[in-house]
Design an enzyme around this catalytic site. Structure first.
Site, PDB file in Angstrom:
ATOM      1  N   HIS A  88       1.484  -1.142  -0.124  1.00 51.31           N
ATOM      2  CA  HIS A  88       0.131  -0.022  -0.184  1.00 51.31           C
ATOM      3  C   HIS A  88       0.994   1.704   0.012  1.00 51.31           C
ATOM      4  O   HIS A  88       0.314   1.970  -0.239  1.00 51.31           O
ATOM      5  CB  HIS A  88      -1.094   0.332   1.030  1.00 51.31           C
ATOM      6  CG  HIS A  88      -0.607   0.112   2.600  1.00 51.31           C
ATOM      7  ND1 HIS A  88      -0.125  -0.161   3.371  1.00 51.31           N
ATOM      8  CD2 HIS A  88      -0.374   1.642   3.314  1.00 51.31           C
ATOM      9  CE1 HIS A  88       0.077  -0.114   4.606  1.00 51.31           C
ATOM     10  NE2 HIS A  88      -0.294   1.262   4.763  1.00 51.31           N
ATOM     11  N   ASP A 224       1.413  -7.862   2.383  1.00 51.21           N
ATOM     12  CA  ASP A 224       1.405  -6.124   1.661  1.00 51.21           C
ATOM     13  C   ASP A 224       2.858  -5.482   1.758  1.00 51.21           C
ATOM     14  O   ASP A 224       3.353  -4.744   2.473  1.00 51.21           O
ATOM     15  CB  ASP A 224       0.748  -5.382   2.971  1.00 51.21           C
ATOM     16  CG  ASP A 224       0.147  -3.891   2.574  1.00 51.21           C
ATOM     17  OD1 ASP A 224       0.692  -3.620   2.253  1.00 51.21           O
ATOM     18  OD2 ASP A 224      -1.106  -3.709   3.432  1.00 51.21           O
ATOM     19  N   SER A 655       4.059   2.004   8.725  1.00 55.52           N
ATOM     20  CA  SER A 655       4.158   1.266   7.340  1.00 55.52           C
ATOM     21  C   SER A 655       5.257   1.503   6.536  1.00 55.52           C
ATOM     22  O   SER A 655       5.839   2.633   5.582  1.00 55.52           O
ATOM     23  CB  SER A 655       2.684   2.085   6.470  1.00 55.52           C
ATOM     24  OG  SER A 655       1.492   0.673   6.984  1.00 55.52           O
TER      25      SER A 655
HETATM   26  N1  ARG Z   1      -4.390   0.218   7.461  1.00 55.78           N
HETATM   27  C1  ARG Z   1      -3.469   0.722   6.764  1.00 55.78           C
HETATM   28  C2  ARG Z   1      -2.578   1.572   6.566  1.00 55.78           C
HETATM   29  O1  ARG Z   1      -3.238   2.650   7.999  1.00 55.78           O
HETATM   30  C3  ARG Z   1      -3.306  -0.006   5.432  1.00 55.78           C
HETATM   31  C4  ARG Z   1      -3.975   0.571   4.542  1.00 55.78           C
HETATM   32  C5  ARG Z   1      -3.991   0.167   3.095  1.00 55.78           C
HETATM   33  N2  ARG Z   1      -5.339  -0.643   2.870  1.00 55.78           N
HETATM   34  C6  ARG Z   1      -6.166  -0.434   2.071  1.00 55.78           C
HETATM   35  N3  ARG Z   1      -7.311  -1.470   2.067  1.00 55.78           N
HETATM   36  N4  ARG Z   1      -7.278   0.854   2.804  1.00 55.78           N
HETATM   37  O2  ARG Z   1      -1.947   2.649   6.198  1.00 55.78           O
HETATM   38  N1  ASP Z   2      -0.894   1.102   7.730  1.00 59.83           N
HETATM   39  C1  ASP Z   2      -0.271   2.795   8.925  1.00 59.83           C
HETATM   40  C2  ASP Z   2       0.105   3.443   7.756  1.00 59.83           C
HETATM   41  O1  ASP Z   2       0.294   3.347   6.531  1.00 59.83           O
HETATM   42  C3  ASP Z   2       0.316   2.141   9.816  1.00 59.83           C
HETATM   43  C4  ASP Z   2      -1.198   2.047  10.972  1.00 59.83           C
HETATM   44  O2  ASP Z   2      -2.058   3.743  10.940  1.00 59.83           O
HETATM   45  O3  ASP Z   2      -1.306   1.380  11.714  1.00 59.83           O
HETATM   46  O4  ASP Z   2       1.220   3.498   7.839  1.00 59.83           O
END
Ligand code: ARG
Ligand code: ASP
Length: 759
Positions: A88, A224, A655
């Protein structure tokens, strides 16, 4: 006799568990680990030293940690500049190389050799060279009784002088950031590489498996990750993109552990967490839960629904909007989890208890006596402006695209009005670049549907004083209660900027004509009137109160540190390099439910839904599963691990951060947090806050067995620290195992008793 003996043993074990309990909370400064954390880290199992993690005199782990594009973290995993980050995090880059004919998102991509690696204009890789404490220089001349304004102007002046005092190379930058709400300042000298190429990415059925349904959720099965490479000039220094650039040779890169993890193992996450707010007063937390989060959630819900409808209808639209949708969905879902978590853990009440204690401990004549009531009042005063500000920002900048683009055109118009043709041409190039990028992924019908629906919400939910005259229904010929949708649709039809051709016709006119055409465009006129109104009626009063709040928060943070001397404080995240550490650990999200810390490939197959938008798998995955072709990457039980969780305190920006074992090797790749714990940005709770990591062995398996890119594995350094390496003896009666006493002799005796009973 057996029973009392068992009781004693149980008691010993409980005591030992308490004594061995640890703090997962905290995002620590790498240069202060020796002073504040090393001892605790070692007691939790770490075998390396604080100096091995951060040193400016010798190669250390920090040399392998790279700020990826300024928004994510990444790490070097080979001597040839191979960079690992999340799928991502690389998504924009992956998407930009994707088309219906050459669908990298769907099929994945693996460069066969260096020359196949794909350049990404604008993508940077930033290293931290060293960190200085510059507090005294930045706060010189500041006094306690100064107004917020005066104070800020002195700080700004000092900042620019201190920045100038650094002698830097052309590829270096110095960033100075406030810590503890402005009580401390650190300068970070960085080196920025600008040629970062895409090396490999799994298909989205791996890299984004579970997509938005599984996002922020445990148990998780997402691979990921993606791979990039840093390229340098012939001298290994940063250079602009050139086909002649060579792979960067790092000072340090992370070996990858093949031993994997077990519950209780020490883990450390090293990266660039973006923003947290751990020291807010209860009134601010209340505002987040009651006012701001619900408004933002509702706006995004509307926006997402519209995109989803069109993305499901057509593959080209799905590709165009994939990255935008994911970005908007991400925080939409996070805020829902955050609000629930804050409510379920009684965060506001906890803060109120804490504040009562704070107040009680203050001496009679303390200058901080009225701090909290002052802050309460200021948060009440700012409430309506903060809400209107979020509405405006969410709608016109983050969800509707054409209004955001009009902001760029407004800068062009202003440049012309200030400096004539010269001003205009100075920024035209940038506007044209932006424009090309913008229309590549723009769909006017999605956009006008969003604006129509969101204008309805804006006007209906906000106090009338926040609705500019220009936008009032009566002034646009819309009857009471009628939707803005038809009017907006008409204006998009009339606007030249609904299409790339219309826009480039205007941008190719001579400046005076172009500016006149821009100004008479209906969407420009609407956006511009709205943004002028916003600056005057919302942003200005907001920032006047905000300055007061910031000044009080600075004092409040300082006061908390003075009052709670026994507490160990860490600064809020601010996109600077931090270390957080914890253990591999499951959790109990609610009554009678308990989560294991590791997921396996079996779980992917169990989630598989053929042809599904989020849970489909490619045949290759099913075949490899059937033949159980896991190579050396399976764990002791013969299963292939996929993800694991730990109690490391992380946030957005973390991330792509490496999860590092006790010896300094890579064991996983951080990419998310669990739903119940997303409130860790405001209220870290050790019982339910967990970060989610992809297991390094799953990454290796995908690269090697799934993609057949074994040349990349050869580049890495695979190690076996636990099973074949330098680690503790395999003696299960290790004296430290039941370590409740400081004196190891007593621990040994306790261990002996336990052993005697257990046989
Ligand atoms: N929650 C994670 C972060 O904040 C992964 C986000 C990417 N995935 C998604 N389905 N949007 O970045
Ligand atoms: N998914 C998040 C990021 O892109 C990490 C988190 O918020 O825990 O940095």
């Amino acid at each position: 006799m057996k029973h009392p003996f068992k009781f004693i043993i149980t008691l010993i074990l409980i005591l030992s568990a308490i004594a061995n309990s640890y703090a997962g909370e905290g995002m620590w400064l790498p240069q202060l680990l020796k002073l504040l954390n090393e001892k605790e880290m070692k007691s939790m199992g770490m075998k390396i030293t604080a100096d091995d993690i951060y040193s400016i005199n010798k190669g250390s782990l920090k040399d392998a940690i790279v700020h990826f594009g300024g928004f994510c973290t990444s790490e070097l995993i080979s001597a040839k500049g191979l960079l690992l980050t999340n799928h991502h995090c690389g998504y924009d880059a992956i998407q930009s190389h994707t088309s219906v004919e050459n669908n990298l998102i769907k099929n994945g991509f693996w460069a066969k050799s260096h020359k196949d690696e794909l350049p990404n204009a604008g993508l940077t890789a930033t290293f931290i060279d060293y960190i200085d404490d510059v507090t005294a220089l930045i706060t010189a001349g500041i006094t306690d009784d100064m107004t917020a304004e005066k104070r800020q102007s002195i700080v700004d002046k000092n900042l620019s002088e201190v920045k100038k005092s650094y002698k830097l190379e052309s590829y270096q930058e110095v960033i100075i950031r406030p810590f503890f709400d402005g009580n401390q300042y650190f300068a970070f000298v960085t080196t920025i590489y600008k040629d970062v190429r895409l090396v490999g990415t799994p298909p989205e059925s791996i890299g984004k498996f579970g997509s938005d349904t599984d996002n922020w959720v445990w148990p998780r099965h997402t691979g990921d990750f993606s791979l990039f490479r840093i390229y340098a000039g012939k001298d290994n220094k940063p250079a602009d993109y050139s086909p002649d650039n060579i792979p960067y040779t790092p000072k340090h890169f992370l070996p990858v552990s093949m031993d994997g993890v077990s519950e209780g193992d020490f883990t450390m996450v090293f990266g660039f967490p973006g923003r947290t707010n751990q020291y807010l007063p209860a009134s601010a937390v209340k505002q987040v839960v009651n006012t701001l989060n619900p408004a933002k959630i509702k706006i995004r819900e509307i926006s997402l629904k519209i995109m989803d409808k069109y993305m499901r209808e057509d593959v080209a639209t799905k590709i165009k909007y994939a990255s935008k949708y994911a970005t908007i969905a991400n925080y939409w879902k996070k805020w829902i989890g955050e609000s629930q978590g804050l409510q379920q853990t009684y965060a506001v009440n906890k803060k109120l208890d804490y504040e009562a204690q704070f107040q009680k401990r203050l001496p009679q004549n303390s200058p901080y006596k009225t701090l909290l009531t002052d802050l309460d009042k200021l948060y009440t005063d700012i409430d309506q402006y903060a809400l209107a500000r979020d509405y405006y920002g969410e709608i016109t900048l983050r969800n509707v695209e054409l209004t955001a683009y009009m902001g760029t055109l407004k800068r062009l118009v202003t440049a012309y009005e200030k400096n004539g043709d010269k001003g205009y041409f100075e920024i035209l190039g940038r506007v044209k670049d932006f424009s090309a990028d913008f229309y590549k992924d723009f769909d006017a019908k999605i956009d006008h549907e969003k604006l129509g629906a969101l204008l309805d919400l804006y006007v209906d939910k906000l106090d009338e004083k926040f609705v500019p005259e220009y936008l009032r229904r009566q002034n646009l010929g819309i009857s009471d209660g009628e939707s803005y949708a038809t009017m907006v649709k008409e204006q998009y039809t009339l606007s030249s900027f609904s299409s790339e051709t219309g826009a480039s016709e205007i941008l190719n006119l001579e400046p005076s004509k172009a500016v006149a055409a821009i100004k008479s465009d209906p969407i420009y006129a609407l956006s511009s009137a709205w943004s002028d109104f916003y600056s005057k009626e919302i942003a200005t009063p907001y920032s006047n109160i905000r300055k007061e709040i910031d000044l009080k928060l600075e004092k409040y943070t300082k006061a908390q540190m003075e009052v709670f001397k026994e507490k160990r404080f860490y600064p809020d995240a601010n996109s600077t390099l931090r270390v957080t550490y914890g253990k591999v650990n499951g959790y109990k999200p609610r009554d009678a439910v308990s989560y294991e810390p590791i997921t396996y490939l079996d779980g992917i197959i169990a989630k598989y839904i053929p042809e599904d938008y989020e849970f489909d798998l490619q045949t290759r995955m099913l075949e490899l599963y059937k033949s159980r072709n896991y190579g050396p990457y399976a764990d002791k039980t013969g299963n292939l691990p996929v993800c694991f969780i730990g109690s490391n305190h992380t946030t957005g920006g973390n991330s792509g951060s490496p999860a590092i074992d006790a010896y300094g090797n890579l064991i996983g790749l951080n990419f998310d947090r669990v739903w119940e714990g997303t409130m860790s940005d405001i209220n870290y709770d050790e019982s339910i806050c967990r970060n989610i990591m992809v297991d390094a062995r799953y990454i290796l398996w995908v690269v090697d067995k799934y993609a057949g890119a074994s040349h990349l594995i050869t580049e890495m350094k695979l190690v076996y620290p636990k099973t074949k390496g330098k680690t503790k003896k395999k003696n299960s009666l290790s004296p430290c195992k039941y370590g409740i006493f400081k004196n190891q002799k007593y621990n040994f005796i306790v261990s002996l008793i336990v052993w005697a009973v257990s046989i």
